[in-house]
Motif scaffolding. Structure first.
Motif, short mmCIF file in Angstrom:
data_model
loop_
_atom_site.label_atom_id
_atom_site.label_comp_id
_atom_site.label_asym_id
_atom_site.label_seq_id
_atom_site.Cartn_x
_atom_site.Cartn_y
_atom_site.Cartn_z
N ILE A 209 13.50 13.58 1.68
CA ILE A 209 14.33 12.58 2.32
C ILE A 209 15.30 11.99 1.10
O ILE A 209 16.55 11.62 1.52
N VAL A 210 14.94 11.76 -0.20
CA VAL A 210 15.53 11.28 -0.90
C VAL A 210 16.82 12.19 -1.43
O VAL A 210 17.81 11.67 -1.47
N ILE A 211 16.54 13.60 -1.51
CA ILE A 211 17.51 14.34 -1.85
C ILE A 211 18.53 14.59 -0.68
O ILE A 211 19.80 14.41 -0.83
N GLU A 212 18.15 14.48 0.72
CA GLU A 212 19.08 14.47 1.84
C GLU A 212 19.84 13.51 1.95
O GLU A 212 20.94 13.34 2.39
N VAL A 213 19.39 12.11 1.52
CA VAL A 213 20.21 10.92 1.65
C VAL A 213 21.24 11.10 0.66
O VAL A 213 22.43 10.72 0.89
N ALA A 214 20.97 11.44 -0.50
CA ALA A 214 21.89 11.63 -1.67
C ALA A 214 22.91 12.74 -1.27
O ALA A 214 24.24 12.33 -1.42
N LYS A 215 22.61 13.71 -0.79
CA LYS A 215 23.62 14.83 -0.28
C LYS A 215 24.54 14.13 0.93
O LYS A 215 25.52 14.61 0.85
N ALA A 216 23.80 13.67 1.80
CA ALA A 216 24.88 12.84 2.94
C ALA A 216 25.77 12.14 2.52
O ALA A 216 26.98 12.14 2.82
N ILE A 217 25.40 11.21 1.35
CA ILE A 217 26.23 10.13 0.93
C ILE A 217 27.30 10.68 0.14
O ILE A 217 28.25 10.48 0.08
N SER A 218 26.81 11.95 -0.99
CA SER A 218 27.88 12.31 -1.63
C SER A 218 28.87 13.12 -1.11
O SER A 218 29.94 13.39 -1.25
N GLU A 219 28.51 13.67 0.42
CA GLU A 219 29.45 14.47 0.88
C GLU A 219 30.41 13.47 1.72
O GLU A 219 31.60 13.75 1.87
N GLU A 220 30.00 12.25 2.03
CA GLU A 220 30.56 11.20 2.86
C GLU A 220 31.58 10.60 1.95
O GLU A 220 32.72 10.51 2.31
N ILE A 221 31.24 10.31 0.78
CA ILE A 221 32.09 9.35 -0.26
C ILE A 221 32.62 10.06 -1.55
O ILE A 221 33.31 9.39 -2.14
N GLY A 222 31.89 11.16 -2.11
CA GLY A 222 32.00 11.71 -3.15
C GLY A 222 30.76 11.68 -4.06
O GLY A 222 30.54 10.27 -4.14
N ALA A 223 30.56 12.60 -4.74
CA ALA A 223 29.30 12.12 -6.01
C ALA A 223 29.71 11.33 -6.94
O ALA A 223 28.89 10.81 -7.61
N HIS A 224 31.02 11.29 -7.31
CA HIS A 224 31.51 10.39 -8.32
C HIS A 224 31.50 8.98 -7.84
O HIS A 224 31.69 7.86 -8.67
N ARG A 225 31.21 8.69 -6.80
CA ARG A 225 30.92 7.11 -6.28
C ARG A 225 29.38 6.89 -5.68
O ARG A 225 29.48 5.87 -5.14
N THR A 226 28.55 7.84 -6.09
CA THR A 226 27.24 7.81 -5.50
C THR A 226 26.42 7.79 -6.85
O THR A 226 26.13 8.84 -7.68
N GLY A 227 25.60 6.62 -7.06
CA GLY A 227 24.36 6.67 -7.97
C GLY A 227 23.05 6.32 -7.06
O GLY A 227 23.14 6.33 -6.02
N ILE A 228 22.23 6.54 -8.13
CA ILE A 228 20.74 6.32 -7.45
C ILE A 228 19.74 5.60 -8.35
O ILE A 228 19.80 5.89 -9.65
N ARG A 229 18.90 5.08 -7.82
CA ARG A 229 17.89 4.16 -8.63
C ARG A 229 16.45 4.70 -8.24
O ARG A 229 16.26 4.91 -7.24
N ILE A 230 15.71 4.98 -9.25
CA ILE A 230 14.47 5.24 -9.36
C ILE A 230 13.63 4.37 -10.16
O ILE A 230 14.08 3.65 -11.08
N SER A 231 12.00 4.15 -9.85
CA SER A 231 11.33 3.35 -10.61
C SER A 231 10.01 4.15 -10.78
O SER A 231 8.96 3.62 -10.11
N PRO A 232 9.57 5.16 -11.54
CA PRO A 232 8.42 6.04 -11.63
C PRO A 232 7.33 5.05 -12.02
O PRO A 232 7.41 4.43 -12.92
N ALA A 233 6.30 5.06 -11.26
CA ALA A 233 4.94 4.66 -11.51
C ALA A 233 5.00 3.05 -10.81
O ALA A 233 4.10 2.51 -11.58
#
Length: 359
Positions: A209-233
């Motif tokens: 789901i994380v990858i699919e959300v990122a794909k959908a958003i980067s398709e919608e507004i461009g990868a250059h406008r799309t960042g992502i935050r993670i917090s392992p553990a």
């Protein structure tokens, strides 16, 4: 050379030119109105801190059911867009750039806090068993509704719509919140995600789901406008992602797949596994942001200096010091955070922290 020299170098983030390596980290402040519309007070708060260059906003819910707490902003209605447009204008007029964080709270929520009274949703029907502030006082987060496979597609569409809404409001981009115990992070954690379909079970399925959300958003507004935050553990929200080996396997896979999308940045809320951080840095093709809890001012530039990060976002220091950039440049004293006003309404402890000039 001072220990902060590394953060004063300019940096190009996608199509944005930054004059230094500081940024404002996203922080929930609970100052929106009851419909989730950010008003003039929120515009003033971000305007004051625009010298940080890259402003990553507090989490904004992409739907009514995505709201976790009272008075958090939304980014899915025309009224939300109009409110955020004033925020974007205020930031831009003062030389900054605005990324709106898209935060779906998932199970870390209560039905009394969202505008439609909807039961929270999650990967599995497992309560976070966390206390949530509601209009009726503290309540334990309820057992959430388990999303069906079809409903997961609806959530992905909500994220896409929210990203389009953010750009319509004049934001420079969005940050996908896949960290800190919220919905997308819940899918990554085995104790919150016990699904047996294509969104649960294996490392690959939990990341889907994380990858699919990122794909959908980067398709919608461009990868250059799309960042992502993670917090392992990070165990926030009652999550348990397993031992070090399990965490590394999950995030090395997730980040390697996200790297293929060429998103503008990866924002790591770092708990301390430096070997994992170094591995993610090697994998990631664009900018890396690293923030750590309790970091002292003399260590702000350490990750940039070590080559582990390109940008160092500031949390509480930025919250309590609207002119934090000037204070760090000049070695001035810092204001202390007033913890009593972090999530309280109004200007006190929000827009009334003094600048050096006012002090």
């Amino acid at each position: 050379m001072t220990s902060l020299d590394a953060i004063w170098q300019p940096f190009t983030l996608g199509e944005i030119q930054l004059s230094h390596r500081l940024a404002m980290a996203p922080m929930t402040r609970n100052r929106a109105d009851s419909e989730g519309v950010p008003g003039d007070l929120i515009s003033e708060y971000y305007r004051q801190r625009a010298s940080l260059g890259l402003i990553i906003s507090e989490g904004a819910q992409p739907s009514a059911v995505g709201q976790g707490y009272m008075n958090t902003p939304g980014i899915y209605t025309p009224e939300h867009i109009a409110g955020w447009s004033k925020v974007a204008d205020a930031v831009h007029e003062n030389g900054g750039h605005l990324f709106i964080q898209l935060m779906h709270a998932g199970r870390l929520a209560h039905q009394d806090n969202n505008t439609e009274g909807q039961l929270p949703v999650a990967p599995s029907a497992i309560s976070a068993e966390q206390e949530i502030y509601t209009p009726n006082g503290k309540e334990i987060a309820p057992v959430p509704h388990e999303l069906s496979t079809a409903e997961i597609q609806d959530v992905i569409a909500e994220f896409r719509h929210a990203a389009a809404s953010a750009v319509a409001a004049g934001a420079d981009g969005v940050e996908i919140h896949s960290a800190n115990g919220y919905l997308l992070h819940q899918f990554l954690a085995p104790n919150a995600n016990q699904r047996t379909d294509e969104y649960g079970g294996s490392v690959e399925n939990r990341a889907r789901i994380v990858i699919e959300v990122a794909k959908a958003i980067s398709e919608e507004i461009g990868a250059h406008r799309t960042g992502i935050r993670i917090s392992p553990a990070f165990p926030l929200g009652g999550l348990d992602e397993g031992d070090v080996t399990a965490v590394r396997a999950q995030y090395e896979y997730l980040v390697s797949e996200l790297a293929k999308l060429n998103l503008v940045y990866l924002h790591v809320h770092h708990l301390g596994d430096d070997e994992l951080l170094a591995s993610l840095r090697q994998t990631w093709p664009t900018a890396v942001l690293v923030v750590r809890y309790g970091r002292e001012r003399e260590n702000i530039a350490a990750d940039v200096e070590a080559g582990l990060a390109d940008i160092a976002p500031l949390g509480r220091m930025a919250l309590a010091n609207p002119d934090i950039v000037e204070r760090l440049r000049t070695g001035a004293e810092l204001n202390d955070v007033d913890p009593a006003t972090l999530y309280a309404g109004g200007a006190h402890g929000y827009t009334d922290y003094p600048t050096l000039n006012q002090a």
